[in-house]
Enzyme design. Structure first.
Site, mmCIF file in Angstrom:
data_model
loop_
_atom_site.group_PDB
_atom_site.id
_atom_site.type_symbol
_atom_site.label_atom_id
_atom_site.label_comp_id
_atom_site.label_asym_id
_atom_site.label_seq_id
_atom_site.Cartn_x
_atom_site.Cartn_y
_atom_site.Cartn_z
ATOM 1 N N GLN A 100 41.410 53.596 44.859
ATOM 2 C CA GLN A 100 40.043 53.346 44.372
ATOM 3 C C GLN A 100 40.077 52.447 43.137
ATOM 4 O OE1 GLN A 100 37.450 57.005 44.310
ATOM 5 N NE2 GLN A 100 39.377 57.943 44.915
ATOM 6 N N GLN A 109 53.887 51.049 40.501
ATOM 7 C CA GLN A 109 55.238 51.401 40.946
ATOM 8 C C GLN A 109 55.388 51.109 42.442
ATOM 9 O OE1 GLN A 109 56.042 55.660 41.098
ATOM 10 N NE2 GLN A 109 57.870 55.275 39.887
ATOM 11 N N ARG A 143 58.531 50.233 47.794
ATOM 12 C CA ARG A 143 59.587 49.523 48.524
ATOM 13 C C ARG A 143 60.883 49.581 47.728
ATOM 14 N NH1 ARG A 143 58.465 43.683 49.786
ATOM 15 N NH2 ARG A 143 59.954 44.034 51.455
ATOM 16 N N ASN A 159 39.745 44.222 30.437
ATOM 17 C CA ASN A 159 38.922 43.832 29.288
ATOM 18 C C ASN A 159 37.756 44.808 29.122
ATOM 19 O OD1 ASN A 159 36.505 42.789 30.562
ATOM 20 N ND2 ASN A 159 37.652 40.937 31.108
ATOM 21 N N HIS A 210 31.991 48.606 32.855
ATOM 22 C CA HIS A 210 31.532 48.686 34.256
ATOM 23 C C HIS A 210 32.241 49.831 34.989
ATOM 24 C CE1 HIS A 210 30.299 47.437 38.242
ATOM 25 N NE2 HIS A 210 31.571 47.346 38.606
ATOM 26 N N ARG A 244 32.591 55.181 37.372
ATOM 27 C CA ARG A 244 33.589 56.241 37.583
ATOM 28 C C ARG A 244 33.390 57.457 36.689
ATOM 29 N NH1 ARG A 244 35.323 54.450 42.511
ATOM 30 N NH2 ARG A 244 36.153 52.339 42.388
HETATM 31 C C1 LIG Z 1 30.880 56.553 44.215
HETATM 32 C C2 LIG Z 1 31.593 55.420 44.892
HETATM 33 C C3 LIG Z 1 31.760 55.442 46.266
HETATM 34 C C4 LIG Z 1 32.419 54.391 46.934
HETATM 35 N N1 LIG Z 1 32.575 54.443 48.277
HETATM 36 C C5 LIG Z 1 33.201 53.439 48.947
HETATM 37 C C6 LIG Z 1 33.376 53.440 50.379
HETATM 38 O O1 LIG Z 1 32.986 54.380 51.054
HETATM 39 N N2 LIG Z 1 34.034 52.415 50.958
HETATM 40 C C7 LIG Z 1 34.485 51.325 50.238
HETATM 41 O O2 LIG Z 1 35.040 50.399 50.827
HETATM 42 N N3 LIG Z 1 34.330 51.282 48.905
HETATM 43 C C8 LIG Z 1 33.712 52.299 48.236
HETATM 44 N N4 LIG Z 1 33.567 52.243 46.865
HETATM 45 C C9 LIG Z 1 34.152 51.098 46.148
HETATM 46 C C10 LIG Z 1 33.087 50.025 45.804
HETATM 47 O O3 LIG Z 1 32.546 49.472 46.965
HETATM 48 C C11 LIG Z 1 33.733 48.909 44.953
HETATM 49 O O4 LIG Z 1 34.733 48.263 45.707
HETATM 50 C C12 LIG Z 1 34.365 49.428 43.687
HETATM 51 O O5 LIG Z 1 33.491 50.280 43.012
HETATM 52 C C13 LIG Z 1 34.792 48.252 42.819
HETATM 53 O O6 LIG Z 1 33.686 47.869 42.010
HETATM 54 P P1 LIG Z 1 33.028 46.422 41.935
HETATM 55 O O7 LIG Z 1 32.671 45.840 43.236
HETATM 56 O O8 LIG Z 1 31.929 46.600 41.003
HETATM 57 O O9 LIG Z 1 34.247 45.518 41.450
HETATM 58 P P2 LIG Z 1 34.617 45.020 39.992
HETATM 59 O O10 LIG Z 1 35.784 44.158 40.070
HETATM 60 O O11 LIG Z 1 34.755 46.198 39.068
HETATM 61 O O12 LIG Z 1 33.340 44.156 39.662
HETATM 62 C C14 LIG Z 1 32.915 43.878 38.383
HETATM 63 C C15 LIG Z 1 31.576 43.203 38.475
HETATM 64 O O13 LIG Z 1 31.742 41.923 39.022
HETATM 65 C C16 LIG Z 1 30.870 41.741 40.158
HETATM 66 N N5 LIG Z 1 31.645 41.055 41.203
HETATM 67 C C17 LIG Z 1 32.917 41.325 41.547
HETATM 68 N N6 LIG Z 1 33.309 40.506 42.541
HETATM 69 C C18 LIG Z 1 32.251 39.737 42.829
HETATM 70 C C19 LIG Z 1 32.018 38.719 43.780
HETATM 71 N N7 LIG Z 1 32.954 38.328 44.637
HETATM 72 N N8 LIG Z 1 30.810 38.118 43.785
HETATM 73 C C20 LIG Z 1 29.848 38.487 42.927
HETATM 74 N N9 LIG Z 1 29.988 39.468 42.003
HETATM 75 C C21 LIG Z 1 31.176 40.082 41.965
HETATM 76 C C22 LIG Z 1 30.464 43.144 40.605
HETATM 77 O O14 LIG Z 1 29.177 43.144 41.141
HETATM 78 C C23 LIG Z 1 30.551 43.933 39.328
HETATM 79 O O15 LIG Z 1 29.319 43.909 38.657
HETATM 80 C C24 LIG Z 1 32.925 53.279 46.193
HETATM 81 C C25 LIG Z 1 32.746 53.262 44.805
HETATM 82 C C26 LIG Z 1 32.087 54.310 44.150
HETATM 83 C C27 LIG Z 1 31.921 54.249 42.649
#
Ligand SMILES: Cc1cc2nc3c(=O)[nH]c(=O)nc-3n(C[C@H](O)[C@H](O)[C@H](O)COP(=O)(O)OP(=O)(O)OC[C@H]3O[C@@H](n4cnc5c(N)ncnc54)[C@H](O)[C@@H]3O)c2cc1C
Length: 231
Positions: A65, A78, A81, A150, A156, A161
């Site tokens: 996650q 870690q 492999r 950062n 975020h 989390r």
């Molecule tokens: C309660 C919970 C349940 C979840 N359940 C699932 C699940 O069932 N299946 C699953 O696959 N995942 C699940 N996730 C994971 C979720 O989909 C995200 O992958 C994860 O929270 C990473 O966060 P982020 O996308 O905000 O990425 P981060 O890297 O933390 O993003 C930081 C910020 O940048 C923005 N950002 C990042 N990349 C891009 C981009 N390419 N374009 C535009 N903006 C961008 C995001 O919107 C965010 O605001 C879950 C997460 C949570 C918290």
């Protein structure tokens, strides 16, 4: 770092002059200036502040996650492999959720883990390379990481989390990260809150049913209430 980053935007002085100014300014004054900026939408300076965390004993369930975060964060984990897991020694090999710790299935859980490790060891002894032997390991197997992130991304991560809807182990990790930031940089640590926190979005945007079950709902509004109240 944060003071100079913000001040460079709002001053005629050069960054070097601002560093010198910062050295001569009482810490309370620097903090007051930073606090005012933190209340605004000027967030890019937050990317200039970086934290490193050494994380030990995290299950692969939780680490998977964590590594889904993509922006402003970098991981070293870690290797399964290059490192052959060893069931000897005092360190725990696998995580056990509370729900498995008590009750009639707790022994079966432990037996299943030990059986997987025994087969893993057998595979290594039979010459199966570690990169293939690991296929038998459960998601509960623990791992170590060094993470560099950062402050903007850490906020975020805390938004998502620290929320009660996050899975317990990653929530516990986020709580630990907040505890360490509070020790190293107390001023910044207090902003690490779930998204419903008063220093963040300030309301819950999860489904209403989930909100009603959350212990924080006694103190924090749901988006539905906020926007209805404004209409
Ligand atoms: C309660 C919970 C349940 C979840 N359940 C699932 C699940 O069932 N299946 C699953 O696959 N995942 C699940 N996730 C994971 C979720 O989909 C995200 O992958 C994860 O929270 C990473 O966060 P982020 O996308 O905000 O990425 P981060 O890297 O933390 O993003 C930081 C910020 O940048 C923005 N950002 C990042 N990349 C891009 C981009 N390419 N374009 C535009 N903006 C961008 C995001 O919107 C965010 O605001 C879950 C997460 C949570 C918290």
């Amino acid at each position: 770092m944060l003071y100079v980053a913000y001040r460079t935007c709002y001053s005629k002085k050069s960054p070097i002059e601002i560093w010198e100014e910062a050295r001569e300014t009482p810490p309370e004054k620097l903090q007051a200036f930073i606090l005012e900026r933190l209340k605004t939408g000027h967030t890019s300076p937050l990317e200039q502040v970086v934290f490193w965390f050494g994380i030990e004993g995290l299950s692969r369930t939780a680490s998977h996650q964590l590594v889904r975060h993509r922006i402003g964060i970098s991981f070293e984990q870690q290797s399964q492999r290059y490192i052959k897991l060893d069931s000897e020694g005092p360190k725990k090999m696998f995580a056990t959720p509370k729900t498995w710790q008590q009750g009639p299935l707790s022994e079966a859980y432990k037996a299943h883990m030990l059986k997987s490790f025994a087969l893993y060891q057998k595979a290594l002894q039979a010459g199966i390379p570690a990169e293939d032997a690991r296929f038998i390991l459960p998601q509960a197997v623990v791992s170590n990481l060094q993470v560099c992130v950062n402050y903007a991304e850490l906020l975020h991560i805390a938004d998502l989390r620290l929320c009660f809807r996050a899975q317990w182990e990653i929530r516990r990790l986020a709580l630990g990260m907040r505890r360490e930031v509070k020790k190293a940089a107390p001023l910044l640590g207090v902003f690490l809150q779930p998204k419903c926190g008063p220093a963040r979005q300030g309301f819950c945007d999860e489904p209403y049913e989930a909100y009603r079950k959350c212990p924080l709902s006694k103190a924090r509004p749901h988006k539905q209430d906020v926007f209805l109240a404004e209409d």
